[in-house]
Scaffold this active site. Structure first.
Site, short mmCIF file in Angstrom:
data_model
loop_
_atom_site.label_atom_id
_atom_site.label_comp_id
_atom_site.label_asym_id
_atom_site.label_seq_id
_atom_site.Cartn_x
_atom_site.Cartn_y
_atom_site.Cartn_z
N PRO A 2 1.26 -1.21 0.47
CG PRO A 2 -0.65 -0.98 1.83
CD PRO A 2 0.63 -1.81 0.99
CD GLU A 3 3.29 2.70 -4.07
OE1 GLU A 3 3.50 4.14 -4.27
OE2 GLU A 3 4.37 1.77 -4.69
#
Ligand SMILES: [Zn+2]
Length: 262
Positions: A2-3
């Site tokens: 997850p960014e």
């Protein structure tokens, strides 16, 4: 992993469900996930009311009536509501009207809490959407590292990881190994605006699911279908048709076009 867009998607669905709720109980099942917080008694959290849920870079920051609860999803962290406990459940946070489950197969994620934000959160650079382009240029100008590595440095701008660094560099036509300090103003400005564009588009598509990213409803994001270089090794460049190459820059797999990125 997850960014920024994936964490933003999660925060947008968490906020309305968490804000105003009270924490009734907490259970932790992994010392690994608590590694930055092993000495803090979990009792600190019990009875606290949740005031606000925000994102700072890739961190989920939950402001309490006293102190903060901070979640970083690492590589495989997921936040779900009211699911059954699994072998990968690392934390259960019982609220007055629902139960928050933290699942993490590989346990690179972390959960921390305390009276103040930890140094890890406090020392982050600005959001890409907030940094002035001159300031961004100055930050690049001071660094001799490859631009790809500088984009991943969370003290320059926060929230950018491997996917969006590769995508922004492609859109800006910049070779990922270019030394950051060698980029002149127009190319640095272009990079920042392409970074903002790609992050904004990815948020609209609720992030990219390349491995096991899921939102709080267990749904995949859709932006992986719009990647131009990331994960496309050997496939033709959408601009020039040359095969996309994968190299390692700063220890990270990096995708780029040999023709379009100089
Ligand atoms: Zn190309």
């Amino acid at each position: 992993v997850p960014e920024l867009p994936e964490v933003e998607t999660i925060v947008r669905s968490l906020a309305p469900r968490l804000e105003g709720r009270r924490i009734r109980d907490v259970q932790f099942y992994s010392r690994q996930v608590l590694r930055h917080c092993v000495d803090q008694p979990p009792d600190f959290l019990i009875g606290r009311r949740i005031k606000k849920v925000d994102r700072r870079g890739k961190f989920i920051v939950i402001s309490l009536d006293r102190g903060y609860l901070v979640i970083h999803l690492g590589m495989t962290g997921q936040v779900l509501f009211d699911t059954s406990r699994t072998p990968y459940t690392r934390a259960i946070i019982a609220l007055d009207d629902s139960t928050l489950m933290y699942e993490d197969t590989r346990m690179f994620g972390t959960i921390e809490w305390g009276e103040t934000l930890t140094r890890r959160v406090d020392r982050l650079g600005p959001e890409p959407f907030d940094i002035e382009r001159e300031e961004f240029y100055d930050q690049l100008h001071r660094r001799r590292a490859p631009i790809k590595a500088v984009l991943l440095d969370q003290t320059v701008v926060r929230g950018v990881g491997n996917i969006y660094a590769d995508e922004a560099l492609f859109r800006a036509g910049i070779h990922p190994r270019t030394r950051a300090a060698r980029l002149r103003r127009p190319r640095a400005f272009r990079l920042l605006s392409e970074l903002i564009n790609v992050l904004g588009e990815a948020i609209k598509h609720r992030g990219s699911s390349v491995s096991d990213y899921r939102d709080t409803e267990g749904r995949q994001g859709e932006f992986q279908g719009f990647h131009r270089v990331y994960g496309r090794e050997g496939e033709p460049c959408i601009v020039c048709g040359k095969p996309i190459r994968r190299i390692v820059v700063g220890g990270r797999g990096t995708h780029y076009c040999t023709q379009c990125q100089r």
